[in-house]
Scaffold this active site. Structure first.
Site, PDB file in Angstrom:
ATOM      1  N   CYS A  14      16.694   9.805 -34.744  1.00 60.91           N
ATOM      2  CA  CYS A  14      15.315  10.174 -34.988  1.00 60.91           C
ATOM      3  C   CYS A  14      14.556   9.015 -35.604  1.00 60.91           C
ATOM      4  O   CYS A  14      15.091   7.942 -35.801  1.00 60.91           O
ATOM      5  CB  CYS A  14      15.240  11.374 -35.913  1.00 60.91           C
ATOM      6  SG  CYS A  14      15.809  10.947 -37.557  1.00 60.91           S
ATOM      7  N   CYS A  17      15.964   7.062 -38.383  1.00 60.87           N
ATOM      8  CA  CYS A  17      16.972   6.071 -38.029  1.00 60.87           C
ATOM      9  C   CYS A  17      16.287   4.763 -37.680  1.00 60.87           C
ATOM     10  O   CYS A  17      16.764   3.684 -38.008  1.00 60.87           O
ATOM     11  CB  CYS A  17      17.781   6.518 -36.823  1.00 60.87           C
ATOM     12  SG  CYS A  17      18.571   8.091 -37.036  1.00 60.87           S
ATOM     13  N   ASP A 457     -13.862 -13.730 -14.419  1.00 61.75           N
ATOM     14  CA  ASP A 457     -13.806 -15.007 -13.732  1.00 61.75           C
ATOM     15  C   ASP A 457     -14.416 -14.786 -12.345  1.00 61.75           C
ATOM     16  O   ASP A 457     -14.410 -13.669 -11.842  1.00 61.75           O
ATOM     17  CB  ASP A 457     -12.330 -15.402 -13.632  1.00 61.75           C
ATOM     18  CG  ASP A 457     -12.129 -16.686 -12.872  1.00 61.75           C
ATOM     19  OD1 ASP A 457     -12.779 -17.673 -13.229  1.00 61.75           O
ATOM     20  OD2 ASP A 457     -11.312 -16.685 -11.938  1.00 61.75           O
ATOM     21  N   ASP A 667      -7.614 -14.507 -12.430  1.00 64.94           N
ATOM     22  CA  ASP A 667      -6.482 -14.508 -11.505  1.00 64.94           C
ATOM     23  C   ASP A 667      -5.327 -15.368 -12.016  1.00 64.94           C
ATOM     24  O   ASP A 667      -4.330 -15.546 -11.335  1.00 64.94           O
ATOM     25  CB  ASP A 667      -6.919 -14.955 -10.106  1.00 64.94           C
ATOM     26  CG  ASP A 667      -7.537 -16.344 -10.123  1.00 64.94           C
ATOM     27  OD1 ASP A 667      -7.582 -16.960 -11.197  1.00 64.94           O
ATOM     28  OD2 ASP A 667      -7.979 -16.794  -9.054  1.00 64.94           O
TER      29      ASP A 667
HETATM   30  P1  ADP Z   1     -13.625 -20.392 -11.469  1.00 58.63           P
HETATM   31  O1  ADP Z   1     -14.013 -20.248 -12.890  1.00 58.63           O
HETATM   32  O2  ADP Z   1     -14.766 -20.027 -10.566  1.00 58.63           O
HETATM   33  O3  ADP Z   1     -12.384 -19.682 -11.095  1.00 58.63           O
HETATM   34  P2  ADP Z   1     -12.346 -23.017 -11.731  1.00 58.63           P
HETATM   35  O4  ADP Z   1     -12.491 -23.282 -13.184  1.00 58.63           O
HETATM   36  O5  ADP Z   1     -11.002 -22.678 -11.206  1.00 58.63           O
HETATM   37  O6  ADP Z   1     -13.417 -21.949 -11.217  1.00 58.63           O
HETATM   38  O7  ADP Z   1     -12.897 -24.289 -10.959  1.00 58.63           O
HETATM   39  C1  ADP Z   1     -14.186 -24.760 -11.219  1.00 58.63           C
HETATM   40  C2  ADP Z   1     -14.666 -25.732 -10.236  1.00 58.63           C
HETATM   41  O8  ADP Z   1     -13.836 -26.885 -10.231  1.00 58.63           O
HETATM   42  C3  ADP Z   1     -14.679 -25.248  -8.818  1.00 58.63           C
HETATM   43  O9  ADP Z   1     -15.832 -24.541  -8.526  1.00 58.63           O
HETATM   44  C4  ADP Z   1     -14.621 -26.565  -8.044  1.00 58.63           C
HETATM   45  O10 ADP Z   1     -15.902 -27.123  -7.970  1.00 58.63           O
HETATM   46  C5  ADP Z   1     -13.779 -27.447  -8.917  1.00 58.63           C
HETATM   47  N1  ADP Z   1     -12.374 -27.431  -8.489  1.00 58.63           N
HETATM   48  C6  ADP Z   1     -11.317 -26.946  -9.159  1.00 58.63           C
HETATM   49  N2  ADP Z   1     -10.176 -27.130  -8.479  1.00 58.63           N
HETATM   50  C7  ADP Z   1     -10.525 -27.746  -7.320  1.00 58.63           C
HETATM   51  C8  ADP Z   1      -9.786 -28.200  -6.185  1.00 58.63           C
HETATM   52  N3  ADP Z   1      -8.453 -28.055  -6.089  1.00 58.63           N
HETATM   53  N4  ADP Z   1     -10.482 -28.784  -5.183  1.00 58.63           N
HETATM   54  C9  ADP Z   1     -11.808 -28.934  -5.272  1.00 58.63           C
HETATM   55  N5  ADP Z   1     -12.549 -28.520  -6.306  1.00 58.63           N
HETATM   56  C10 ADP Z   1     -11.924 -27.938  -7.328  1.00 58.63           C
HETATM   57 MG    MG Z   2     -10.467 -18.804 -11.010  1.00 60.37          MG
END
Ligand code: ADP
Ligand code: MG
Length: 779
Positions: A14, A17, A457, A667
């Site tokens: 219980c 414990c 996001d 995500d």
């Molecule tokens: P969110 O907040 O919309 O999820 P992120 O912080 O992941 O966006 O990314 C912000 C920005 O950085 C994107 O909108 C893009 O302009 C740039 N970015 C991030 N990663 C990449 C990538 N692998 N290739 C090109 N642009 C990128």
């Molecule tokens: Mg994102």
């Protein structure tokens, strides 16, 4: 450095414990925290390895009267299944003892009480209490002894605990019944000299208390098992056997040779234990069977029912390249999969672990219950003694006093108290899991109900995260193909949705891309690297600044090189699409226009939250213009755009400092720190490994409406916990004075110890039942 260990504990009955074990462990030096769970029979201890050892903890627990051992770290599916089997066996044993005990109890009741009924029941002459009092007493002694032997657990656990100074509910039952039993034995011994002693026999009380408490415990274990149905249900989904493709090495060739998948079925596989399957093995999945492990479809088409993960009953179509999850049901076609995750890395194992963790991290409210329970038992023993002494000095007979003493002990058992929270959390998280909502801790449930701000996001959360490359604007006389080739070469190393869009498009156009020599992921900016001696970067405006590329930004001007691209860029952004630049050898050579579709459920989800008075905020690293366009589509008023991943935490902290309870939804890509900073972090897209590891809550389905469901589930669960605690405590507080005889002077009402035993057992059954009611909650 503190370490964490899981202990398995046997012998806990219980809530007191729970308190006793926690107290025992905390006596040691260097214990950071110790959380004991009654339903899981486990303890999670965080400790400083320099100051104490696991062996010391086990010793302390054993000293307190319980059995403990270290839980193996990687309990495999098989171990868990074995554990389940053991539980079932134990339940069967419990039922058998119960049946024996109940049979004897009925006989005993008939014998001892039958003559008190208005219509005398026939009793064989040789046990007639008037003509054969000694035999009458001895037969009762015999039957009671058998019942107590079957109920010996109360003494085996309760008496040592009492001796160790940690009396628990078993101790209460043990003292109560043992006093009745011993008193009756003394009376039996006096019968030859004192004929009236036969009137003072008290065997049936001892026996019936044990029987009723056992009955209650049986129902309790049965329903406790049902509260964990969700976990065991998920675990049993993954089949024990898998069909493995015989010649793994030649599979590729065979498939390339365009073998018909039915030919595979013709017998080119063997059945083996799922345990033995390795990563990269190729499995054959028949329609109508469950997929054993996580993998990627390499051949065949089918639809798969993933409702056990997502709660979503519409099957998902699968084709080569798609991921499938162990435990899901293959429906229509034959497929071959290449295994990607086994053992503890499978999605199912992770889900089960999250659900088990939920149990080990207590809600503050349940910690309170445990503290109360810890004091309860000793206090009850004192009350029982006091009541007995007071009645004794009031001139009552020893028989009367004993009855008071026993009744108080029995009715005051705090077992319902100990069950109040863990059962509710178990059922609540189970309901969540069945709907594709995984909740990592009981604590989260409690915090979640106070959330007043939801920060979302953008990419991959509000939007589908499956962006498509819409168009390429080539500058500097480069061809589209060339730009795509270089961009895709770099982006194949990134997990960002934008990166996938570029790679996908290159694949679709049949463009072969290179392995980059150098590669760097720059969260919030983009990616950079080199191919041969060409330096390449793909990313946003901030990335241009970082590379010190002259950009002139005025009202309606965005001049790069000698070209004004303001119109192009704002056109893209106003459609809610994202643009990224490709820089080749420090010259901006092209612009990619990438569009990500807003999830069709997002708008409704936001409306629901706003309706409940929750502030909804969009937080994104994308440009202000793009973010605004999407916010407008969705009806979000507050937008924080252009935020670097590391600054997302800052935004959340500011909100918290202004007194907000913040829930962050993302995500897990680039926003894991923000998920941690928030009061509640919700990770969406549970199909991916990243999401399963991030977040206090994981949504298996990509549907933001589940945020509201999670919030309402948390409210319902906390409400159930409070109801349970109220009933458990209220009932004890009411029962104890009546048992102590408070009503006797006024009305002559005295609680029989047997009724007390019944009420006590009944209260735990009620509490568990109330928790199970949560299962009917519609989300
Ligand atoms: P969110 O907040 O919309 O999820 P992120 O912080 O992941 O966006 O990314 C912000 C920005 O950085 C994107 O909108 C893009 O302009 C740039 N970015 C991030 N990663 C990449 C990538 N692998 N290739 C090109 N642009 C990128
Ligand atoms: Mg994102």
């Amino acid at each position: 450095m503190s370490q964490k260990v899981e202990l398995k504990i046997e012998g806990m009955a219980c809530a007191s414990c729970v308190a006793a074990v926690e107290k025992a462990v905390k006596k040691l030096d260097g214990i950071v925290s110790c959380e004991v769970n009654l339903i899981m029979n486990s303890a999670t201890v965080v400790y400083d390895a320099k100051k104490t050892r696991v062996a010391d903890m086990i010793e302390q627990i054993e000293k307190a009267g319980y059995h403990a051992e270290e839980k193996k770290n990687d309990t495999s599916q098989m171990d868990r299944k074995a554990e389940m089997k053991k539980q079932e066996e134990a339940l069967k044993e419990q039922r058998f003892s119960l049946i024996v005990v109940l049979c004897f109890s009925v006989l005993l009741l008939y014998l001892s009480m039958g003559h008190m009924l208005p219509f005398s029941l026939p009793v064989p002459a040789f046990v007639n209490m008037h003509t054969n009092p000694i035999i009458f007493a001895l037969v009762q002694l015999f039957m009671t002894t058998i019942i107590l032997i079957f109920g010996r657990k109360f003494y085996i656990v309760g008496i040592p605990a009492l001796v160790h100074g940690n009396p628990n509910m078993d101790s209460l039952v043990a003292i109560g019944t043992a006093s009745a039993y011993l008193y009756s034995i003394v009376m039996t011994a006096r019968i030859p000299n004192d004929g009236d002693a036969v009137m003072n026999l008290y065997y049936e009380s001892a026996a019936i208390i044990v029987a009723l408490v056992m009955l209650g415990k049986y129902f309790e274990s049965r329903s406790k098992k049902r509260t964990s149905d969700a976990i065991t249900g998920i675990m049993s989904l993954a089949p024990d056997m898998a069909l493995i493709y015989k010649e793994v090495k030649s599979v590729e060739e065979q498939l390339d040779a365009d073998t018909d998948i039915d030919a595979v079925e013709a017998g080119n596989y063997t059945e083996i234990m799922t345990e033995k399957v390795k990563v990269e093995d190729i499995l054959f999945i028949k329609p109508g069977s469950r997929i054993p492990l996580d993998g990627v479809v390499i051949r065949g088409y089918s639809s798969v029912d993933e409702s056990m993960l997502t709660g979503e009953s519409v099957p998902v179509d699968k084709e080569p390249g798609n991921r499938v999850t162990g435990g899901t049901m293959n429906q229509s076609g034959y497929i071959l999969i290449r295994v990607t995750n086994i053992g503890e890395d499978t999605t199912i194992s992770k889900i089960v672990r999250i659900m088990e963790e939920a149990q080990s991290k207590k809600a503050p409210i349940s910690r309170l219950a445990d503290v109360i329970a810890g004091y309860f038992v000793p206090v009850v023993i004192i009350i029982a003694l006091l009541a007995a002494i007071i009645w004794w000095f009031n001139g009552q007979s020893f028989f009367f006093v004993l009855q008071i003493f026993v009744t108080v002990l029995v009715i005051a058992c705090p077992c319902a108290l100990g069950l109040a929270t863990p059962t509710a959390i178990m059922v609540g998280t189970g309901v969540g899991a069945a709907n594709g909502i995984l909740i990592r801790s009981g604590e989260v449930l409690e915090i979640m109900k106070n959330v007043d701000t939801v920060v979302l996001d953008k990419t991959g959360t509000l939007t589908e995260g499956k962006p498509k490359l819409v168009s390429i604007l080539a500058l500097e006389q480069k061809s589209e193909e060339y730009l795509l080739k270089l961009a895709a070469s770099l982006e194949q190393g990134s997990e960002h949705p934008l990166a996938l869009a570029i790679v996908e498009e290159a694949k679709a156009r049949g463009i072969k891309y290179y392995e980059p020599e150098k590669f760097e992921n720059m969260p919030g900016y983009g990616v950079a690297g080199s191919i041969g001696d060409i330096a390449i970067a793909v990313g946003n405006l901030r990335l241009l600044e970082k590379y010190k590329i002259p950009v002139k930004m005025e009202e309606d001007e965005l001049i790069i090189g000698d070209r004004n691209i303001a119109d192009i860029v704002s056109g893209v952004a106003k459609r809610g699409e994202t643009y990224v630049f490709i820089i080749i050898d420090e010259i901006v050579s092209g612009i990619f226009d990438i569009a990500d579709v807003v999830r069709d459920t997002s708008k409704e989800a936001i409306r629901q939250m706003q309706q409940k008075g929750i502030d909804v905020v969009m937080l994104t690293g994308d440009s202000k213009l793009t973010a605004d366009a999407i916010a407008k589509q969705l009806g979000i008023d507050e937008v924080v755009a252009g935020v670097l991943p590391e600054n997302k935490t800052e935004v959340i902290r500011k909100k918290q400092e202004s007194g907000r309870k913040v829930c962050m939804v993302g995500d897990g890509i680039n926003d894991a720190p923000a998920l941690i900073q928030a009061d509640v972090g919700i990770a969406i897209g549970g199909g991916s490994d990243i999401a399963l590891d991030a977040g206090d809550v994981v949504l298996m389905k990509d549907d933001l409406r589940d945020i509201m469901k999670a919030l309402s589930l948390s409210r319902a669960t906390i409400r159930t916990i409070k109801q349970n605690l109220f009933w458990a405590l209220f009932y004890n507080c009411l029962g104890i004075p009546i048992a102590a005889g408070i009503l006797y002077p006024m009305s002559g009402v005295l609680l029989s110890p047997m009724i007390a035993a019944f009420a006590m057992s009944f209260s735990s059954v009620c509490v568990v039942g109330n928790a199970l009611r949560l299962r009917n909650k519609k989300l």
